[in-house]
Design a protein around this motif. Structure first.
Motif, PDB file in Angstrom:
ATOM      1  N   GLU A  18       0.811  -1.212   0.000  1.00  0.00           N
ATOM      2  CA  GLU A  18       0.000   0.000   0.000  1.00  0.00           C
ATOM      3  C   GLU A  18       0.846   1.263   0.000  1.00  0.00           C
ATOM      4  N   ASP A  19       2.094   1.165   0.415  1.00  0.00           N
ATOM      5  CA  ASP A  19       2.985   2.319   0.541  1.00  0.00           C
ATOM      6  C   ASP A  19       3.698   2.581  -0.786  1.00  0.00           C
ATOM      7  N   HIS A  20       3.525   3.760  -1.333  1.00  0.00           N
ATOM      8  CA  HIS A  20       4.140   4.086  -2.620  1.00  0.00           C
ATOM      9  C   HIS A  20       5.646   4.250  -2.516  1.00  0.00           C
ATOM     10  N   GLN A  21       6.171   4.471  -1.326  1.00  0.00           N
ATOM     11  CA  GLN A  21       7.613   4.628  -1.146  1.00  0.00           C
ATOM     12  C   GLN A  21       8.327   3.279  -1.023  1.00  0.00           C
ATOM     13  N   LYS A  22       7.562   2.219  -0.868  1.00  0.00           N
ATOM     14  CA  LYS A  22       8.101   0.864  -0.701  1.00  0.00           C
ATOM     15  C   LYS A  22       8.940   0.721   0.572  1.00  0.00           C
ATOM     16  N   THR A  23       8.656   1.559   1.568  1.00  0.00           N
ATOM     17  CA  THR A  23       9.337   1.498   2.858  1.00  0.00           C
ATOM     18  C   THR A  23       8.308   1.701   3.957  1.00  0.00           C
ATOM     19  N   ILE A  24       8.442   0.911   5.016  1.00  0.00           N
ATOM     20  CA  ILE A  24       7.581   1.116   6.179  1.00  0.00           C
ATOM     21  C   ILE A  24       8.446   1.183   7.424  1.00  0.00           C
ATOM     22  N   GLU A  25       7.959   1.911   8.408  1.00  0.00           N
ATOM     23  CA  GLU A  25       8.593   1.950   9.723  1.00  0.00           C
ATOM     24  C   GLU A  25       7.575   1.435  10.726  1.00  0.00           C
ATOM     25  N   ILE A  26       8.008   0.496  11.526  1.00  0.00           N
ATOM     26  CA  ILE A  26       7.109  -0.076  12.529  1.00  0.00           C
ATOM     27  C   ILE A  26       7.780  -0.047  13.892  1.00  0.00           C
ATOM     28  N   LYS A  27       6.958  -0.110  14.908  1.00  0.00           N
ATOM     29  CA  LYS A  27       7.459  -0.293  16.270  1.00  0.00           C
ATOM     30  C   LYS A  27       7.146  -1.733  16.655  1.00  0.00           C
ATOM     31  N   ARG A  28       8.175  -2.435  17.003  1.00  0.00           N
ATOM     32  CA  ARG A  28       8.050  -3.855  17.321  1.00  0.00           C
ATOM     33  C   ARG A  28       7.006  -4.109  18.391  1.00  0.00           C
ATOM     34  N   SER A  29       7.018  -3.306  19.438  1.00  0.00           N
ATOM     35  CA  SER A  29       6.081  -3.527  20.552  1.00  0.00           C
ATOM     36  C   SER A  29       4.637  -3.291  20.117  1.00  0.00           C
ATOM     37  N   GLU A  30       4.408  -2.309  19.229  1.00  0.00           N
ATOM     38  CA  GLU A  30       3.044  -2.044  18.762  1.00  0.00           C
ATOM     39  C   GLU A  30       2.502  -3.199  17.919  1.00  0.00           C
ATOM     40  N   ILE A  31       3.341  -3.745  17.062  1.00  0.00           N
ATOM     41  CA  ILE A  31       2.923  -4.879  16.227  1.00  0.00           C
ATOM     42  C   ILE A  31       2.677  -6.094  17.119  1.00  0.00           C
ATOM     43  N   GLY A  55      14.616  -9.885  -1.170  1.00  0.00           N
ATOM     44  CA  GLY A  55      14.422  -8.572  -1.759  1.00  0.00           C
ATOM     45  C   GLY A  55      14.080  -7.452  -0.796  1.00  0.00           C
ATOM     46  N   TYR A  56      14.532  -7.558   0.450  1.00  0.00           N
ATOM     47  CA  TYR A  56      14.232  -6.535   1.450  1.00  0.00           C
ATOM     48  C   TYR A  56      15.503  -6.072   2.154  1.00  0.00           C
ATOM     49  N   ILE A  57      15.474  -4.833   2.588  1.00  0.00           N
ATOM     50  CA  ILE A  57      16.524  -4.295   3.446  1.00  0.00           C
ATOM     51  C   ILE A  57      15.849  -3.912   4.752  1.00  0.00           C
ATOM     52  N   VAL A  58      16.433  -4.333   5.862  1.00  0.00           N
ATOM     53  CA  VAL A  58      15.868  -4.040   7.181  1.00  0.00           C
ATOM     54  C   VAL A  58      16.883  -3.239   7.978  1.00  0.00           C
ATOM     55  N   GLU A  59      16.418  -2.130   8.546  1.00  0.00           N
ATOM     56  CA  GLU A  59      17.230  -1.296   9.425  1.00  0.00           C
ATOM     57  C   GLU A  59      16.479  -1.185  10.744  1.00  0.00           C
ATOM     58  N   SER A  60      17.228  -1.065  11.826  1.00  0.00           N
ATOM     59  CA  SER A  60      16.540  -0.898  13.102  1.00  0.00           C
ATOM     60  C   SER A  60      17.288   0.094  13.975  1.00  0.00           C
ATOM     61  N   LYS A  61      16.525   0.763  14.813  1.00  0.00           N
ATOM     62  CA  LYS A  61      17.068   1.686  15.798  1.00  0.00           C
ATOM     63  C   LYS A  61      16.469   1.272  17.132  1.00  0.00           C
ATOM     64  N   ARG A  62      17.318   1.003  18.072  1.00  0.00           N
ATOM     65  CA  ARG A  62      16.852   0.558  19.390  1.00  0.00           C
ATOM     66  C   ARG A  62      16.607   1.753  20.295  1.00  0.00           C
ATOM     67  N   GLY A  63      15.932   1.500  21.367  1.00  0.00           N
ATOM     68  CA  GLY A  63      15.693   2.544  22.358  1.00  0.00           C
ATOM     69  C   GLY A  63      14.245   2.990  22.366  1.00  0.00           C
ATOM     70  N   GLY A  64      13.949   4.006  23.164  1.00  0.00           N
ATOM     71  CA  GLY A  64      12.586   4.486  23.354  1.00  0.00           C
ATOM     72  C   GLY A  64      11.902   4.919  22.070  1.00  0.00           C
ATOM     73  N   ILE A  68      11.740  -0.173  13.416  1.00  0.00           N
ATOM     74  CA  ILE A  68      12.275  -1.113  12.438  1.00  0.00           C
ATOM     75  C   ILE A  68      11.793  -0.609  11.089  1.00  0.00           C
ATOM     76  N   ARG A  69      12.721  -0.380  10.183  1.00  0.00           N
ATOM     77  CA  ARG A  69      12.389   0.103   8.838  1.00  0.00           C
ATOM     78  C   ARG A  69      12.610  -1.051   7.853  1.00  0.00           C
ATOM     79  N   ILE A  70      11.570  -1.358   7.100  1.00  0.00           N
ATOM     80  CA  ILE A  70      11.633  -2.418   6.095  1.00  0.00           C
ATOM     81  C   ILE A  70      11.433  -1.774   4.734  1.00  0.00           C
ATOM     82  N   SER A  71      12.388  -2.007   3.839  1.00  0.00           N
ATOM     83  CA  SER A  71      12.315  -1.454   2.479  1.00  0.00           C
ATOM     84  C   SER A  71      12.395  -2.585   1.480  1.00  0.00           C
TER      85      SER A  71
END
Length: 154
Positions: A18-31, A55-64, A68-71
């Motif tokens: 659904e995302d035209h940018q082909k990237t999503i950012e999620i919060k692990r705890s919310e999911i 075919g995906y790249i995953v980046e993550s930033k820890r902390g408050g 998690i960014r999935i592209s």
């Protein structure tokens, strides 16, 4: 019956579609809260279902304020993607990584479901009954030959 990992994977892929940018950012705890599972289940899904081979790249930033960014990796031409995959499978490739590549080719509509099953049967560890690392090297040669043919098909 589908398991929770399949459901979470499908949910995340639907958001990506659904995302035209082909990237999503999620919060692990919310999911995790949404699916009533432990956050480590989300980690497992992302680690196993959203790999470079698929075919995906995953980046993550820890902390408050972490995320998690999935592209989804996008290529202008199929041949560019195939060339990237060829580099990925050389000089050796595990069965798991090779199957992930096949899934990526299938999802990109470069191969059919039937072709995917044929390829998987050819590169299966039971068929390539050689000791490691020779088995992974032979699988790599088979995959490279296959990818070369796909890259230059008419």
């Amino acid at each position: 019956m589908r398991n929770i990992s399949d459901i979470i994977e499908e949910y995340l892929k639907n958001i990506l579609d659904e995302d035209h940018q082909k990237t999503i950012e999620i919060k692990r705890s919310e999911i995790a809260d949404q699916f009533q599972c432990v956050p480590s289940q989300i980690n497992y899904v992302i680690k196993t279902r959203f790999t470079v081979e698929k075919g995906y790249i995953v980046e993550s930033k820890r902390g408050g304020g972490g995320y998690i960014r999935i592209s989804r990796i996008e290529h202008k031409k199929d041949s560019d993607m195939i060339e990237e995959i060829m580099d990925m499978v050389q000089p050796k490739v595990s069965q798991t990584a090779a199957f992930d590549v096949i899934t990526r080719l299938l999802e990109s509509e470069i191969i059919t479901n039937r072709e995917a099953k044929i390829i998987q049967s050819i590169i299966d560890r039971e068929v390539l009954a050689f000791p490691l690392p020779l088995r992974d090297e032979v699988r790599s040669r088979i995959m490279t030959a296959l990818l070369f043919t796909l890259k230059y098909k008419s």
